[in-house]
Design a protein around this motif. Structure first.
Motif, short mmCIF file in Angstrom:
data_model
loop_
_atom_site.label_atom_id
_atom_site.label_comp_id
_atom_site.label_asym_id
_atom_site.label_seq_id
_atom_site.Cartn_x
_atom_site.Cartn_y
_atom_site.Cartn_z
N SER A 1 -3.93 3.31 -10.48
CA SER A 1 -5.26 3.20 -10.63
C SER A 1 -5.98 2.53 -9.48
CB SER A 1 -5.81 2.44 -11.87
OG SER A 1 -7.16 2.54 -11.87
N THR A 2 -7.30 3.02 -9.04
CA THR A 2 -8.09 2.68 -7.85
C THR A 2 -8.99 1.62 -8.34
OG1 THR A 2 -9.37 4.52 -7.89
CG2 THR A 2 -7.59 4.49 -6.20
N PRO B 1 0.77 -1.13 -0.03
CA PRO B 1 0.00 0.06 -0.07
C PRO B 1 0.92 1.24 0.10
CG PRO B 1 -1.00 -1.67 1.46
CD PRO B 1 0.36 -2.22 0.99
N SER B 2 2.04 1.18 0.69
CA SER B 2 2.92 2.26 0.52
C SER B 2 3.37 2.69 -0.68
CB SER B 2 3.96 2.16 1.64
OG SER B 2 4.82 0.99 1.11
N ALA B 3 3.42 1.97 -1.70
CA ALA B 3 4.04 2.16 -3.10
C ALA B 3 2.79 2.26 -4.14
CB ALA B 3 4.75 1.08 -3.39
N MET B 4 1.68 2.38 -3.79
CA MET B 4 0.61 2.33 -4.92
C MET B 4 0.14 3.91 -5.21
SD MET B 4 -1.97 -0.93 -4.36
CE MET B 4 -2.49 -0.68 -2.36
N GLU B 5 0.76 4.87 -4.49
CA GLU B 5 0.52 6.18 -4.98
C GLU B 5 0.73 6.38 -6.61
OE1 GLU B 5 1.75 10.90 -3.98
OE2 GLU B 5 2.60 9.29 -3.02
N GLY B 6 -0.41 6.76 -7.21
CA GLY B 6 -0.48 6.99 -8.69
C GLY B 6 -1.01 6.01 -9.37
N ALA C 1 1.97 3.01 -13.77
CA ALA C 1 1.08 3.91 -13.62
C ALA C 1 0.54 4.43 -15.08
CB ALA C 1 1.68 5.08 -12.79
N ASP D 1 6.40 3.16 -12.26
CA ASP D 1 6.16 4.06 -13.26
C ASP D 1 5.43 3.57 -14.55
OD1 ASP D 1 7.06 6.13 -11.59
OD2 ASP D 1 9.34 6.17 -12.69
#
Length: 263
Positions: free
Chosen positions: A94-95, A87-92, A138, A135
């Protein structure tokens, strides 16, 4: 199975790669905190998320955000690959869950990450590779290769009949009659519950079945016949219209990628 890695929360291990050969198995419905990329170099998987069904073959990947309940069925022999993202690496990222045409570069990154093992302690070089992988993940674009389903009792019966006989040429009038409703009511239900009309939904069903059969190395002529098309050219036209490439080019792309991986 791989799903145990999905529950491992550890920011020091941003990604965990996993691979195995799976034969005729079903991974029951579950969810985990880590996001997941699913891919197979061989074989076909059916993935169910809510009221959506995806058929994933070696030209496609599937993205599942963390916390999304899903069920995976492995048909025959599947050479399965997965990467779980903390979860700490999922910024950016898709949800939303979606399938996508997986680029060769992303495949190679998946293979590389799997070679890192599951214990963390990444080297600076490995950390940079993980960064590139995230990257690239994303940037991926969804494809329209999913099939919406429904829990609506009356419509569900029609959907099941269509899925049980993909080659059927029966009209919407036929299915309305055996379901004891008017054609107009059934037509409205398709749009309301499935987001598309009867004809478009049945075409999507045939398209996903074609993708599955191509992944099983069936011939184009055989697939066209089994899907109820009068001619092979009619099937090829449908396939190209929706996926932008002919079934032959679809297969050729898969074979070319396999040759590159061997090289």
């Amino acid at each position: 199975m791989a799903q145990e890695h999905g529950y491992r929360i550890d920011p020091s291990i941003p990604v965990i790669g996993y691979t195995e050969m799976v034969t005729n198995e079903m991974c029951i419905s579950h969810s985990h905190p880590r996001g997941q990329l699913i891919y197979a170099t061989r074989g076909v998987m059916n993935v169910v998320v809510g009221n959506h069904i995806w058929v994933v073959n070696p030209l496609q990947g599937l993205w599942l955000p963390g916390g999304v309940e899903h069920q995976v069925t492995f048909q025959k022999d599947v050479n399965y690959y997965s990467v779980f993202i903390d979860p700490s690496a999922m910024e950016g990222l898709s949800t939303n869950s979606f399938s996508f045409d997986i680029p060769m570069f992303l495949k190679q990154l998946v293979f590389k990450i799997i070679s890192f093992g599951t214990e963390g302690n990444l080297t600076p070089s490995q950390s940079r590779i993980v960064g590139v992988f995230l990257d690239e993940l994303a940037l991926i674009e969804p494809s329209a290769t999913f099939l919406p389903t429904t829990n609506h009792e009356r419509l569900q019966k029609v959907v099941e009949l269509l899925m049980d006989d993909v080659a059927s040429k029966n009209t919407i009038d036929y299915y309305a009659e055996i379901s004891f409703m008017s054609t107009r009511t059934l037509s409205r239900l398709f749009i309301k519950e499935l987001g598309m009309n009867f004809s478009d939904w049945r075409t999507r069903l045939k398209l996903l079945e074609a993708i599955k059969r191509l992944g099983e190395k069936q011939s184009i002529k055989e697939i066209a016949f089994n899907l109820g098309y009068e001619t092979t050219s009619a099937f090829i036209y449908m396939f190209k219209k929706h996926l932008g490439k002919t079934p032959s080019n679809y297969i050729l792309e898969d074979e070319n990628d396999s040759e590159k991986m061997i090289a």
